[in-house]
Write an enzyme that holds these catalytic residues in place. Structure first.
Site, PDB file in Angstrom:
ATOM      1  N   GLU A  28       0.828  -1.212   0.000  1.00  7.73           N
ATOM      2  CA  GLU A  28       0.000   0.000   0.000  1.00  7.73           C
ATOM      3  C   GLU A  28       0.860   1.260   0.000  1.00  7.73           C
ATOM      4  OE1 GLU A  28      -3.044   0.166  -0.692  1.00  7.73           O
ATOM      5  OE2 GLU A  28      -3.498  -1.959  -0.549  1.00  7.73           O
ATOM      6  N   TYR A  65      -5.301   6.206   5.309  1.00 10.04           N
ATOM      7  CA  TYR A  65      -5.563   5.228   4.248  1.00 10.04           C
ATOM      8  C   TYR A  65      -4.808   3.918   4.523  1.00 10.04           C
ATOM      9  CZ  TYR A  65      -5.158   2.562   0.060  1.00 10.04           C
ATOM     10  OH  TYR A  65      -5.158   1.503  -0.808  1.00 10.04           O
ATOM     11  N   ASP A 124      -8.783   6.335  -0.340  1.00  4.57           N
ATOM     12  CA  ASP A 124      -7.780   6.990  -1.195  1.00  4.57           C
ATOM     13  C   ASP A 124      -8.513   7.705  -2.335  1.00  4.57           C
ATOM     14  OD1 ASP A 124      -8.632   4.983  -2.867  1.00  4.57           O
ATOM     15  OD2 ASP A 124      -6.620   4.279  -3.401  1.00  4.57           O
TER      16      ASP A 124
END
Ligand code: SF4
Length: 350
Positions: free
Chosen positions: A35, A118, A136
């Site tokens: 991520e 996030y 996001d």
């Protein structure tokens, strides 16, 4: 209506999920790495980096124990290098503050360097099954269309509203899959510009589809155009070695570049400019091409020059003369790759 969204989206995900190397693994470290790499970066680019990074740093302990230069080298070319420095710092924090175990709660995850809302949401939901959102840019787009949010998403109150809507959509069952399904929907169907609504599993529930204004959403804050900066990039040779500097500025911190003189300079002006920058007396200044690199907020317009100093010249403080092999082992940003090529061409010719 929110309750009807998750079953439809999960059924679609079961058929259309993208096959990605970080999928189907319950490992918070791998989710954290993937991520972090995926922020501002295309999936196709991340795939290779992800594999190499995990081969080199298979666990959070391996990453924490590595020198920062090694971490930056593995990140070389991926851009937004503060992500790599924060990931490294975060790994050390996990070892020192959490006994080497990446926490499961969003509030704890947020204490780790570089882990924003996030990434915390992604780790908590994907690796630990916590029913929390991971909001996001993709999710902002999907939710603003789906729920018909027609106000500027840059306004904090609108952003909070949107995050609340996103949170309300996350089901108790399979929250990680749901968040990944939202990411996939945003990346492949509910795309920026014209979405492919005809392929969308949520079409019958979508406010923007019904209103016919999906293309106009989300309403985004106006961005300032990037600032164009001219640089003279000085490739200063001492014999077959070239002068480099490890950046200390926030932008590209820790990466290696060549001396760069801001502004436009003539060949005649350059020796004085370089003397001021590096204290070195250079001669034989020659143009070696030009290059341009576009960052989010800046555009570097670079004129490259080769020049020489006597072999006995010492590198000034903060600089180092390196051989080509040593240069290749350093972490160098893509922005100066044309200069690296110019160095290699120069040393081949000489
Ligand atoms: Fe996006 Fe269209 Fe699906 Fe609405 S129907 S969520 S606008 S793709």
């Amino acid at each position: 209506m929110p309750a009807r969204i998750a079953p439809l989206l999960l059924a679609w995900y079961d058929r259309h999920a993208r096959e990605l190397p970080w999928r189907g693994i319950r490992d918070p470290y791998r989710t954290w790495v993937s991520e972090t790499m995926l922020q501002q970066t295309r999936v196709e680019t991340v795939i290779g980096y992800y594999g190499r990074f995990l081969q080199r740093f298979p666990t959070v302990a391996d990453l924490a124990a590595a020198p920062e230069d090694d971490v930056l080298k593995m990140w070389e070319g991926l851009g937004y290098y503060s992500r790599a420095r924060n990931l490294h710092k975060g790994a050390k924090q996990v070892m020192a503050d959490f006994g080497g175990a990446i926490p499961a709660a969003v509030e704890e995850l947020r204490k780790i360097s570089g882990v924003g809302p996030y990434t915390a949401g992604a780790i908590a939901s994907i690796a630990y099954d916590q029913p929390v959102p991971a909001v996001d840019g993709n999710v902002i787009r999907v939710v603003s269309r789906l729920r018909g949010i027609r106000e500027n998403v840059g306004i904090p109150s609108v952003r909070r509203l949107l995050e609340g809507e996103a949170a309300a959509l996350v089901p108790a069952e399979r929250p990680g899959d749901f968040n990944q399904a939202m990411m996939d929907l945003g990346a492949t169907v509910c795309t920026p510009g014209t979405p492919a609504c005809e392929k969308c599993p949520l079409q019958t529930l979508c406010d923007a589809f019904a209103a016919g204004d999906a293309e106009e959403l989300p309403l985004l804050p106006r961005k300032n155009p990037p600032k164009v900066i001219d640089y003279g990039v000085c490739l200063i040779f001492s014999g077959s070695r070239v002068l480099m500097r490890q950046r200390t500025e926030a932008m590209l911190k820790g990466l290696w570049v060549f001396p760069m003189a801001e502004g436009k300079h003539t060949l005649r002006q350059l020796p004085a400019v370089v003397k001021k920058l590096t204290k070195l007396p250079v001669c034989d200044v020659q143009p070696a091409g030009e290059a341009k690199h576009v960052f989010t907020h800046q555009v570097w317009q670079m004129q490259l020059y080769t020049m020489r100093v006597p072999e006995a010249a010492e590198a000034p403080a903060g600089y180092r003369f390196v051989t080509i092999d040593e240069m290749d082992a350093l972490a160098i940003p893509t922005a100066v790759k044309a200069a690296v090529q110019a160095v290699k061409t120069y040393t081949r010719v000489k």
